[in-house]
Design a protein around this motif. Structure first.
Motif, PDB file in Angstrom:
ATOM      1  N   LEU A 304       0.825  -1.204   0.000  1.00 14.98           N
ATOM      2  CA  LEU A 304       0.000   0.000   0.000  1.00 14.98           C
ATOM      3  C   LEU A 304       0.865   1.263   0.000  1.00 14.98           C
ATOM      4  O   LEU A 304       0.545   2.252  -0.673  1.00 14.98           O
ATOM      5  CB  LEU A 304      -0.932  -0.001   1.203  1.00 14.98           C
ATOM      6  N   LEU A 305       1.954   1.246   0.761  1.00 18.99           N
ATOM      7  CA  LEU A 305       2.829   2.412   0.809  1.00 18.99           C
ATOM      8  C   LEU A 305       3.520   2.651  -0.530  1.00 18.99           C
ATOM      9  O   LEU A 305       3.762   3.788  -0.924  1.00 18.99           O
ATOM     10  CB  LEU A 305       3.874   2.232   1.916  1.00 18.99           C
ATOM     11  N   GLU A 306       3.830   1.574  -1.245  1.00 18.79           N
ATOM     12  CA  GLU A 306       4.522   1.699  -2.525  1.00 18.79           C
ATOM     13  C   GLU A 306       3.606   2.219  -3.631  1.00 18.79           C
ATOM     14  O   GLU A 306       4.052   2.925  -4.532  1.00 18.79           O
ATOM     15  CB  GLU A 306       5.079   0.327  -2.944  1.00 18.79           C
ATOM     16  N   THR A 307       2.316   1.858  -3.569  1.00 24.08           N
ATOM     17  CA  THR A 307       1.456   2.066  -4.736  1.00 24.08           C
ATOM     18  C   THR A 307       0.269   2.984  -4.503  1.00 24.08           C
ATOM     19  O   THR A 307      -0.464   3.275  -5.455  1.00 24.08           O
ATOM     20  CB  THR A 307       0.917   0.711  -5.235  1.00 24.08           C
ATOM     21  N   SER A 308       0.044   3.455  -3.277  1.00 23.27           N
ATOM     22  CA  SER A 308      -1.141   4.282  -3.019  1.00 23.27           C
ATOM     23  C   SER A 308      -0.763   5.582  -2.330  1.00 23.27           C
ATOM     24  O   SER A 308       0.364   5.762  -1.865  1.00 23.27           O
ATOM     25  CB  SER A 308      -2.142   3.511  -2.144  1.00 23.27           C
ATOM     26  N   TYR A 309      -1.753   6.489  -2.267  1.00 23.34           N
ATOM     27  CA  TYR A 309      -1.593   7.756  -1.549  1.00 23.34           C
ATOM     28  C   TYR A 309      -2.320   7.728  -0.206  1.00 23.34           C
ATOM     29  O   TYR A 309      -2.540   8.764   0.412  1.00 23.34           O
ATOM     30  CB  TYR A 309      -2.146   8.913  -2.384  1.00 23.34           C
ATOM     31  N   LEU A 310      -2.728   6.562   0.256  1.00 16.12           N
ATOM     32  CA  LEU A 310      -3.504   6.452   1.494  1.00 16.12           C
ATOM     33  C   LEU A 310      -2.716   7.022   2.675  1.00 16.12           C
ATOM     34  O   LEU A 310      -1.514   6.764   2.802  1.00 16.12           O
ATOM     35  CB  LEU A 310      -3.855   4.996   1.772  1.00 16.12           C
ATOM     36  N   PRO A 311      -3.362   7.753   3.563  1.00 19.04           N
ATOM     37  CA  PRO A 311      -2.673   8.228   4.765  1.00 19.04           C
ATOM     38  C   PRO A 311      -2.317   7.052   5.674  1.00 19.04           C
ATOM     39  O   PRO A 311      -2.907   5.969   5.580  1.00 19.04           O
ATOM     40  CB  PRO A 311      -3.697   9.152   5.421  1.00 19.04           C
ATOM     41  N   LEU A 312      -1.350   7.267   6.557  1.00 18.11           N
ATOM     42  CA  LEU A 312      -0.891   6.181   7.424  1.00 18.11           C
ATOM     43  C   LEU A 312      -2.012   5.636   8.300  1.00 18.11           C
ATOM     44  O   LEU A 312      -2.031   4.442   8.615  1.00 18.11           O
ATOM     45  CB  LEU A 312       0.269   6.679   8.296  1.00 18.11           C
ATOM     46  N   GLU A 313      -2.944   6.492   8.715  1.00 14.91           N
ATOM     47  CA  GLU A 313      -4.059   6.014   9.528  1.00 14.91           C
ATOM     48  C   GLU A 313      -4.876   4.963   8.777  1.00 14.91           C
ATOM     49  O   GLU A 313      -5.269   3.940   9.344  1.00 14.91           O
ATOM     50  CB  GLU A 313      -4.970   7.189   9.924  1.00 14.91           C
ATOM     51  N   THR A 314      -5.112   5.204   7.492  1.00 14.45           N
ATOM     52  CA  THR A 314      -5.883   4.260   6.695  1.00 14.45           C
ATOM     53  C   THR A 314      -5.083   2.991   6.428  1.00 14.45           C
ATOM     54  O   THR A 314      -5.634   1.885   6.452  1.00 14.45           O
ATOM     55  CB  THR A 314      -6.293   4.907   5.361  1.00 14.45           C
ATOM     56  N   VAL A 315      -3.778   3.132   6.156  1.00 11.17           N
ATOM     57  CA  VAL A 315      -2.935   1.962   5.950  1.00 11.17           C
ATOM     58  C   VAL A 315      -2.951   1.084   7.193  1.00 11.17           C
ATOM     59  O   VAL A 315      -3.088  -0.143   7.104  1.00 11.17           O
ATOM     60  CB  VAL A 315      -1.497   2.378   5.597  1.00 11.17           C
ATOM     61  N   ALA A 316      -2.808   1.706   8.360  1.00 11.89           N
ATOM     62  CA  ALA A 316      -2.831   0.938   9.610  1.00 11.89           C
ATOM     63  C   ALA A 316      -4.155   0.202   9.777  1.00 11.89           C
ATOM     64  O   ALA A 316      -4.185  -0.984  10.118  1.00 11.89           O
ATOM     65  CB  ALA A 316      -2.594   1.871  10.795  1.00 11.89           C
ATOM     66  N   GLU A 317      -5.263   0.879   9.492  1.00 12.22           N
ATOM     67  CA  GLU A 317      -6.576   0.263   9.640  1.00 12.22           C
ATOM     68  C   GLU A 317      -6.754  -0.914   8.692  1.00 12.22           C
ATOM     69  O   GLU A 317      -7.256  -1.975   9.080  1.00 12.22           O
ATOM     70  CB  GLU A 317      -7.661   1.316   9.392  1.00 12.22           C
ATOM     71  N   ARG A 318      -6.324  -0.744   7.449  1.00 15.08           N
ATOM     72  CA  ARG A 318      -6.493  -1.814   6.461  1.00 15.08           C
ATOM     73  C   ARG A 318      -5.575  -3.005   6.717  1.00 15.08           C
ATOM     74  O   ARG A 318      -5.816  -4.092   6.192  1.00 15.08           O
ATOM     75  CB  ARG A 318      -6.251  -1.269   5.060  1.00 15.08           C
ATOM     76  N   CYS A 319      -4.553  -2.785   7.509  1.00 13.50           N
ATOM     77  CA  CYS A 319      -3.628  -3.879   7.812  1.00 13.50           C
ATOM     78  C   CYS A 319      -3.878  -4.478   9.192  1.00 13.50           C
ATOM     79  O   CYS A 319      -3.106  -5.341   9.632  1.00 13.50           O
ATOM     80  CB  CYS A 319      -2.185  -3.388   7.723  1.00 13.50           C
ATOM     81  N   GLY A 320      -4.932  -4.025   9.875  1.00 19.41           N
ATOM     82  CA  GLY A 320      -5.321  -4.666  11.128  1.00 19.41           C
ATOM     83  C   GLY A 320      -4.720  -4.092  12.381  1.00 19.41           C
ATOM     84  O   GLY A 320      -4.819  -4.702  13.448  1.00 19.41           O
ATOM     85  N   TRP A 321      -4.081  -2.903  12.289  1.00 20.13           N
ATOM     86  CA  TRP A 321      -3.539  -2.280  13.485  1.00 20.13           C
ATOM     87  C   TRP A 321      -4.490  -1.202  13.988  1.00 20.13           C
ATOM     88  O   TRP A 321      -5.136  -0.502  13.200  1.00 20.13           O
ATOM     89  CB  TRP A 321      -2.171  -1.668  13.193  1.00 20.13           C
TER      90      TRP A 321
END
Length: 359
Positions: A304-321
Motif C-alpha cells: 500500500l505504501l509503494e502504490t497508493s496515496y492512502l494516509p498512514l491512519e488508513t494503511v494501519a486500519e487496512r492492515c489490522g492495526w
C-alpha cells in the motif's frame, strides 16, 4: 534463486551474495553485446529493465535519467540500428554478454574461438573497473577472458565441460542460479537476467540505484507473498481452494488481516485444537500464527505504501492495526524503516502535484 513453498514473514531487502563481491564502479552506463549467433532476448530484457528504472526515477523527481545503455558489437563498436539511451562511453560500467545459440560443447568452443575480440572486450571493461554480466553460454567467454580463474561461477549444466576448458580453476557455484564475485557476474540461464541485473545494481555502491532496484524487484520478479495478498487489497476479493489444515489456517489469517488476532478462531479454521495448531504451525512455517500475521500485515503495508496515496491512519486500519503508532512500531522492527521513510524510498507512483505533466 530457489523459490520456497512457504512464504517468509517479509521479503529480504537484498538477494544473497557470495560475500566476496566488491562494487568497483557505479553501474550507470551499460553495454549490451549483439552479433552473430548471440541471444538477443537477455539484452533486450536488460534494456527494458533500465528503461523502467529510469521511469521510476523520473516519477520520484529525478530530472536526468540515471542509467544509459548502448548496443555494441563484440569489438565494442556502437550499433546505431538498435535503440539505446544515454551518451556513448568508451569505458562502460557494465558489459552484458548474453550467450550464444550453441548446439553443443564443440560448437560452443568454436564460437569462443571465433569471438576472441569479445573476450578481449570483457577483459578490458573489467580491467578498467567495470563489471561483467555473463549469461548462459556466455560464461565460456568470460572464462576465455581470464575472468573466472579461482572465482565461483554459475554454469549451465550441458556446457560445464566446455566452460571448464576455458576456465579450469573456476569454482562451480552448485545450487546457485546466479552469482557475483569481484565484478564478475554469471547466471546459468538467460531467463535469470533480470534477477542478476537487479542484484548487480543493488550491490553497485549507489544508494539511489539500489533503492530503484529494490522497488523494481517487487514489480518485475515473481513474489508469491505479494501475489497471494494482491486480492486482499481489492475489497471482497477471495480465493477458495481445497487446502490442508495448516494451509487453511494460513489462508484464514491472510483473509482477515484487518481483524484482531484470535488463536482460538485460527485453530477452528484449521480444524484442530489450539495447542496442536500452535505446535504444528511452528514446525511447518517456522513461526507462530501471530508472527506470520504480523509479517503478512507488514507485507500488505509495504504494498500500500509503494502504490497508493492512502494516509498512514488508513494503511494501519487496512492492515489490522489499531492506530498508526502500532503500524510504525511493527513496521520499523520488520524493515528497519518508518512507514513514511519507506514510502519515500520505495514508492512506485509519481507525486500528486506531478500528475499529467509528462502527458
Amino acid at each position: 534463486m530457489p523459490r520456497h513453498a512457504s512464504a517468509p514473514a517479509f521479503e529480504p531487502a537484498l538477494a544473497p551474495f557470495t560475500g566476496h563481491e566488491v562494487a568497483r564502479t557505479v553501474p550507470r552506463h551499460w553495454e549490451l553485446l549483439a552479433g552473430d549467433d548471440l541471444l538477443e532476448g537477455p539484452c533486450a530484457a536488460v534494456a527494458d529493465l533500465l528503461r523502467m528504472l529510469n521511469l521510476v526515477a523520473t516519477m520520484r523527481g529525478v530530472r536526468r535519467p540515471p542509467l544509459g545503455w548502448q548496443w555494441t558489437s563484440m569489438a565494442g563498436r556502437a550499433l546505431p540500428s538498435r535503440s539505446g539511451a544515454g551518451r556513448r562511453v568508451a569505458k562502460p560500467d557494465v558489459v552484458v554478454m548474453p550467450g550464444w545459440h550453441a548446439r553443443n560443447g564443440p560448437h560452443l568452443d568454436r564460437l569462443v574461438a571465433r569471438d576472441q575480440t569479445g573476450a578481449a572486450r570483457l577483459a578490458a571493461v573489467h580491467a578498467g573497473g567495470g563489471q561483467v554480466l555473463a549469461l548462459y553460454t556466455g560464461v565460456a567467454l568470460a572464462g576465455a577472458a581470464g575472468l573466472l580463474e579461482g572465482r565461483p561461477a554459475a554454469v549451465p549444466w550441458p556446457f560445464v565441460q566446455s566452460v571448464l576448458r576455458h576456465a579450469p580453476t573456476l569454482q562451480l557455484a552448485e545450487g546457485r542460479a546466479w552469482v557475483g564475485d569481484g565484478g564478475v557476474w554469471s547466471a546459468d540461464s538467460p531467463a535469470l537476467v533480470s534477477e542478476a541485473a537487479l542484484a548487480l545494481l543493488q550491490a553497485g555502491g549507489d544508494a539511489v540505484l539500489a533503492a530503484l532496484a529494490e522497488s523494481l524487484r517487487s514489480v518485475m520478479l515473481h513474489s508469491p507473498e505479494r501475489q497471494r495478498l494482491a486480492g486482499a487489497i481489492v475489497p471482497d476479493a477471495r480465493t477458495r481452494v481445497g487446502l490442508g489444515s495448516l494451509e487453511r489456517a494460513r489462508r484464514w489469517l491472510e483473509e482477515r488481516l484487518h481483524e484482531p488476532y484470535s488463536a482460538a478462531a485460527t485453530a477452528l479454521a484449521a480444524g484442530m485444537s489450539e495447542r496442536s495448531m500452535l505446535r504444528h504451525f511452528q514446525a511447518a512455517f517456522g513461526s507462530t500464527p501471530l508472527q506470520l500475521l504480523h509479517g503478512l500485515r507488514v507485507m500488505r503495508a509495504r504494498m500500500l505504501l509503494e502504490t497508493s496515496y492512502l494516509p498512514l491512519e488508513t494503511v494501519a486500519e487496512r492492515c489490522g492495526w489499531r492506530d498508526p503508532a502500532m503500524l510504525r512500531e511493527v513496521f520499523r522492527r520488520a524493515t528497519g524503516l518508518t512507514p513514511a521513510a519507506y514510502r519515500t524510498r520505495y514508492r512506485l507512483r509519481t507525486q500528486r502535484r506531478a500528475w499529467g505533466k509528462e502527458m
